[in-house]
Structure formats: structure tokens, C-alpha cells
Design an enzyme around this catalytic site. Structure first.
Site, PDB file in Angstrom:
ATOM      1  N   HIS A  45     -24.213  52.575  80.593  1.00  0.00           N
ATOM      2  CA  HIS A  45     -24.119  51.765  81.625  1.00  0.00           C
ATOM      3  C   HIS A  45     -23.425  52.610  82.737  1.00  0.00           C
ATOM      4  O   HIS A  45     -23.662  52.045  84.012  1.00  0.00           O
ATOM      5  CB  HIS A  45     -23.173  50.425  81.035  1.00  0.00           C
ATOM      6  CG  HIS A  45     -23.808  49.625  80.241  1.00  0.00           C
ATOM      7  ND1 HIS A  45     -24.140  48.452  80.465  1.00  0.00           N
ATOM      8  CD2 HIS A  45     -23.964  49.955  78.930  1.00  0.00           C
ATOM      9  CE1 HIS A  45     -24.461  47.866  79.406  1.00  0.00           C
ATOM     10  NE2 HIS A  45     -24.400  48.624  78.350  1.00  0.00           N
ATOM     11  N   ASP A 142     -20.269  44.368  85.124  1.00  0.00           N
ATOM     12  CA  ASP A 142     -21.334  44.604  83.960  1.00  0.00           C
ATOM     13  C   ASP A 142     -21.365  43.329  83.271  1.00  0.00           C
ATOM     14  O   ASP A 142     -20.730  42.366  83.324  1.00  0.00           O
ATOM     15  CB  ASP A 142     -20.854  45.986  83.224  1.00  0.00           C
ATOM     16  CG  ASP A 142     -22.252  46.408  82.335  1.00  0.00           C
ATOM     17  OD1 ASP A 142     -23.022  46.029  82.468  1.00  0.00           O
ATOM     18  OD2 ASP A 142     -22.133  47.710  82.300  1.00  0.00           O
TER      19      ASP A 142
END
Length: 493
Positions: A45, A142
Site C-alpha cells: 500500500h 487507505d
């Protein structure tokens, strides 16, 4: 020296104090847009957030990057030399069972990785304090920070859910229509089928073992929201959705997501990697130089995807059966690697492939290896960054997905884009044998004048040209900056 000096506090109830220091502007800034990047603590990520930071910084956007202290050096190494991105470190609160000083999933087992989400949830007070002092226009967050939009809305800050997954993954798994009925999560049989209203494409279903894996999205750990609930809440409550994709590759799935969430969906494009300035290590360059152009198979599954012993055996034997030279990278959880490797590989395998095979554990210069003239095939887990790396380096794609979004990534590349081949597997448990590996590699490496190998190569060439077209890729970022400025009420200079 960092422009922001963070004084970490040991108590989880206390936010860090932030001291600002003046430093000269290092860029030719043409935008007053300021964004905060706040990815989850996993490098799968963090990396796409860094990629986007590099792109936005090059367009004059001020970027502040949030992450845990232990990740700072690696993040800094990933930033372009010209990047003006400022890294703001903080300490992760203590959680029972989470090793001290470990700030990413790279050094954790799956159980411990779930505790990182628990720690992240405890960070809300310090994140609020940081944002109240920084006052950015947007926070790009996120999947795990679904609490962020509500937390910062009273600060006058807008939030952007940055999806690092392809639109197909969102469209198939994490749209509101995925739930069969309110309050009930889907069964395996229900997960095999697309949600209602899903577009008609080559993706018509999941196999049994893929659907079984996807049920992880609906499992709660430590009494916390499951991944599906976190993602859905984040997508529904954010100001803007930002996706690492483009209409050229995924228009049907992007349009479906827009119809589900009814809010701005901005596209940054697939973000192909910049060429690495450092040279390939001499020992690997010398070994690869021995072979003909486009003849070597490079095989790797990343640092956090681990094959079982039986899968490693079939993979290794399948590579040997192709008769082609290969460079196989195998990684294992934090254990005695040599013991694991000796147990997993077939007896006598290292000796039998010594002349044409490399078996390596640990980190290697993947981009430089893929760019070497002798490497012509990349056998991988179908992580989408790996897919893009293969295409831009003219390496034929053989995909063997292992978990999560890798399954739908492979379906997009194999089915819609027709730019790679997936290894055949048994529906029930995902078993593949050495012959399946051999056949998949032969399709794109040996049978290049036959179908489907010929079409796959032609399509891959088309996508390579698209990905390497700097004007096209630059326009994605330019348009996103303009749209974010408009949403924030900023006039472009």
C-alpha cells in the site's frame, strides 16, 4: 533535517506535538494544493502512495507523507531525487501481541498484521492533532482508516479514498450491492457470482478456491470492523474516490463503481514505474548475459506472498520442464530460510538445474532484472504493480495468483486485456501441477506463432506503447491535479 520535527509521546491517549521549521522551497511550485498521504502500514500500500507522491510533487503539489518511524528510510529511498515530499513520522501505539519497533506487515505474520489495524485505530487523537496543524486541502487515506472522514470533517479538510486496487476488485467485491441483504455477508456460492448490475465482461465468476479466499474480507478480528466494512465505509464517507487505473483498461468497472457510490471518481492512471538509475548487480548481470535475448523466465511472488511446499515443488519442476533458463525467487515467513528451501525443493533439484537455473531467497533488483535483455517472461502472483512492470519491460506474463486482489488482477489481464496467460488450476482447491506451469509458459514463450500466444504478444505490445506514452500518463496526473484544485476551490496558477 525534516521540516516537521515530531515529538512522540508514549501514551496512546496523547498526540505528538509538531514543530514547524522553515526551509527553502526546492520546487518550481505552480499549485498551492496541499495533500497528506496516509497509507496503511504495508508496503504493498505504501509503494503506490509513494508513486503518486512523486507524480503530484512533480506537478507542484505540496505533499506531506504520514507513516510509522521505522518505515521512513525505505519511503525516502523510494522518492524521486527531485521530489519535495515531506515525510512526517510517528510512533505506533503499543498493542499486546504486536512486537515493539515493527511498523509494517513485512515483518509480521498474518495474526500480528491484524493487530496493526488495532494500533491504527488507536492513533485517531494524534492524527487529528497533526492534521489540525498541517491544514491540508485533502487527506488521501487507505482502506483501514474508515474513521478518518468523520474525524477531520470539522477541521474543514476533505478526504480522498485512494484505492490502490484495480477497479475490477472494487466493483466485484466492495460495492454496496455485494451484500445479499442488509446485515448478512455473502456465502461462498454467492461470492462466486458478480453482484447485481455488474457489467457484462469476460469476468463472469470466481472459482471455488478464489471465492473461499475472498471471504476473508468479511471476517472480523479483535472485535474490529472487517475489511469489507472498513472499505465500504471509507468509500461512502469520503469526499472523492481516487483510483490507480484508467478508462482505457477498466471503463466498465469504473462506471459501475460510479453508479454505486455516486460521487467524484478521479483516475490517476496505472502509474508505470520510472526506470531505476542504479545498475543491476554484477553477479546477476553476468549470469543473465550468458543467455539469448528474451529467453529467461524470471519468477517471483513478492516479499509477502508465500507458496506452500507442494506448490514450490510443482513450480520448480514445471520451470525445469520448459527447458528454458530461469531465475526463481522464493521467500518464506521469518524462519530458517535454508531449511525451508531444502525441504520445499525436489531432492537433487539444485544440482540438476545448476547450469540454467538460479534459486534465490531475499530481495533482488526486480526492475533491473526485468529490464535485462535476456529476460523474456515474468511468472508472478499478478500483483498489479508487477503486471505493469512486466508489460513495460516487454516480458511475457504468466500469472499464478495466490490471494486477495491477485485473482481478479489476473482475470483482468488474461480475460479483458488479453495480455497474459494464467496457469490452469483445479476449481475446488486451486491445485496446479508441473505440466500446468509448463503449458502456460510455452503459450507465450515457445508457441509464439500460434494462438493464443500470438494475440497475447500483440496485445501486450499495444499496452506497452500505451503505458510508455509519457504524454498520456502525464495527462492523467495533470487532470487529477486540476480536478482536485477545482474541488478545493483553488485557482490554478
Amino acid at each position: 533535517m525534516l521540516p516537521y520535527q515530531i515529538e512522540a509521546r508514549s501514551s496512546k491517549s496523547m498526540a505528538p506535538s509538531i514543530h514547524f521549521e522553515m526551509e527553502s522551497d526546492k520546487s518550481n511550485t505552480h499549485s498551492s494544493l496541499h495533500v497528506v498521504m496516509f497509507p496503511f502500514f504495508a508496503f504493498g500500500h505504501i509503494s503506490p502512495f509513494v508513486q503518486l507522491s512523486n507524480k503530484l510533487s512533480s506537478h507542484g503539489v505540496k505533499v506531506s507523507f504520514f507513516s510509522a518511524s521505522a518505515n521512513v528510510n525505505r519511503i525516502r529511498s523510494m522518492l524521486n531525487d527531485a521530489s519535495t515530499t515531506q515525510i512526517i513520522p510517528f510512533n505506533i501505539p503499543h498493542v499486546e501481541g504486536l512486537p515493539p519497533g515493527v511498523d509494517s506487515t513485512a515483518d509480521l505474520n498474518p495474526t500480528q498484521s491484524e493487530l496493526l489495524k488495532v494500533a491504527l485505530d488507536l492513533m485517531q487523537p494524534q492524527i487529528r492533532t497533526l492534521l489540525s496543524q498541517l491544514k491540508p486541502h485533502f487527506v488521501l487515506f487507505d482502506f483501514a482508516q474508515e474513521w478518518l472522514p468523520k474525524l477531520v470533517s470539522e477541521l474543514g479538510i476533505q478526504t480522498v479514498f485512494y484505492s490502490v486496487f484495480i477497479a475490477l476488485s472494487t466493483a466485484y467485491v466492495t460495492v454496496p450491492s455485494r451484500l445479499p441483504e442488509p446485515g448478512r455477508y455473502p456465502t461462498i456460492d454467492e461470492m462466486k457470482k458478480p453482484p447485481p448490475g455488474f457489467p457484462q465482461t469476460s469476468v463472469t465468476s470466481l472459482r471455488t478456491f478464489e471465492a473461499q479466499d475472498s471471504l476473508y474480507m468479511f471476517k472480523s478480528f479483535h472485535g474490529k470492523p472487517c475489511v469489507y466494512d472498513r472499505v465500504l465505509s471509507g468509500l461512502q464517507s469520503c469526499s472523492v474516490i481516487l483510483a490507480k487505473t484508467c478508462d482505457e483498461m477498466e471503463a466498465p468497472y469504473i462506471n459501475y463503481a460510479k453508479s454505486q457510490f455516486k460521487k467524484p471518481v478521479l483516475l490517476v492512471g496505472p502509474l508505470p514505474p520510472e526506470p531505476r538509475p542504479d545498475q543491476l548487480e554484477e553477479k546477476w548481470a553476468k549470469w543473465l548475459d550468458k543467455f539469448e535475448a528474451n529467453s529467461v523466465i524470471y519468477c517471483s511472488f513478492g516479499s509477502e506472498t508465500f507458496l506452500t511446499d507442494s506448490q514450490i515443488k510443482e513450480l520448480a519442476l514445471g520451470l525445469e520442464l520448459t527447458g528454458l533458463p530461469f531465475f526463481l525467487v522464493l521467500n518464506f515467513p521469518k524462519v530458517d530460510v535454508s531449511t525451508e528451501l531444502n525441504r520445499a525443493l525436489p531432492e537433487g533439484f539444485l544440482e540438476s538445474v545448476e547450469a540454467k537455473g538460479i534459486i534465490h531467497t531475499g530481495w533482488v533488483q526486480q526492475q533491473q532484472i526485468l529490464a535485462h535483455k535476456s529476460v523474456g517472461c515474468y511468472l508472478c502472483h499478478a500483483g498489479f504493480s508487477s503486471v505493469i512492470e512486466a508489460i513495460v519491460n516487454d516480458c511475457q506474463l504468466v500469472m499464478l495468483p495466490q490471494k486477495g486482489d491477485q485473482y481478479v488482477n489476473s482475470k483482468l489481464v488474461h480475460g479483458d486485456l488479453k495480455a497474459g496467460v494464467e496457469v490452469n488450476r483445479i476449481d475446488e482447491d486451486g491445485f496446479f501441477g508441473k505440466e500446468d506451469i509448463k503449458r502456460a509458459v510455452e503459450t507465450v514463450m515457445l508457441n509464439i506463432n500460434e494462438e493464443p500466444g500470438m494475440s497475447i504478444r500483440n496485445n501486450q505490445r499495444k499496452w506497452k506503447e500505451f503505458l510508455l506514452n509519457k504524454d498520456i500518463q502525464n495527462n492523467f496526473i495533470k487532470n487529477v491535479v486540476k480536478e482536485m484544485e477545482a474541488i478545493a476551490g483553488i485557482s490554478s496558477i
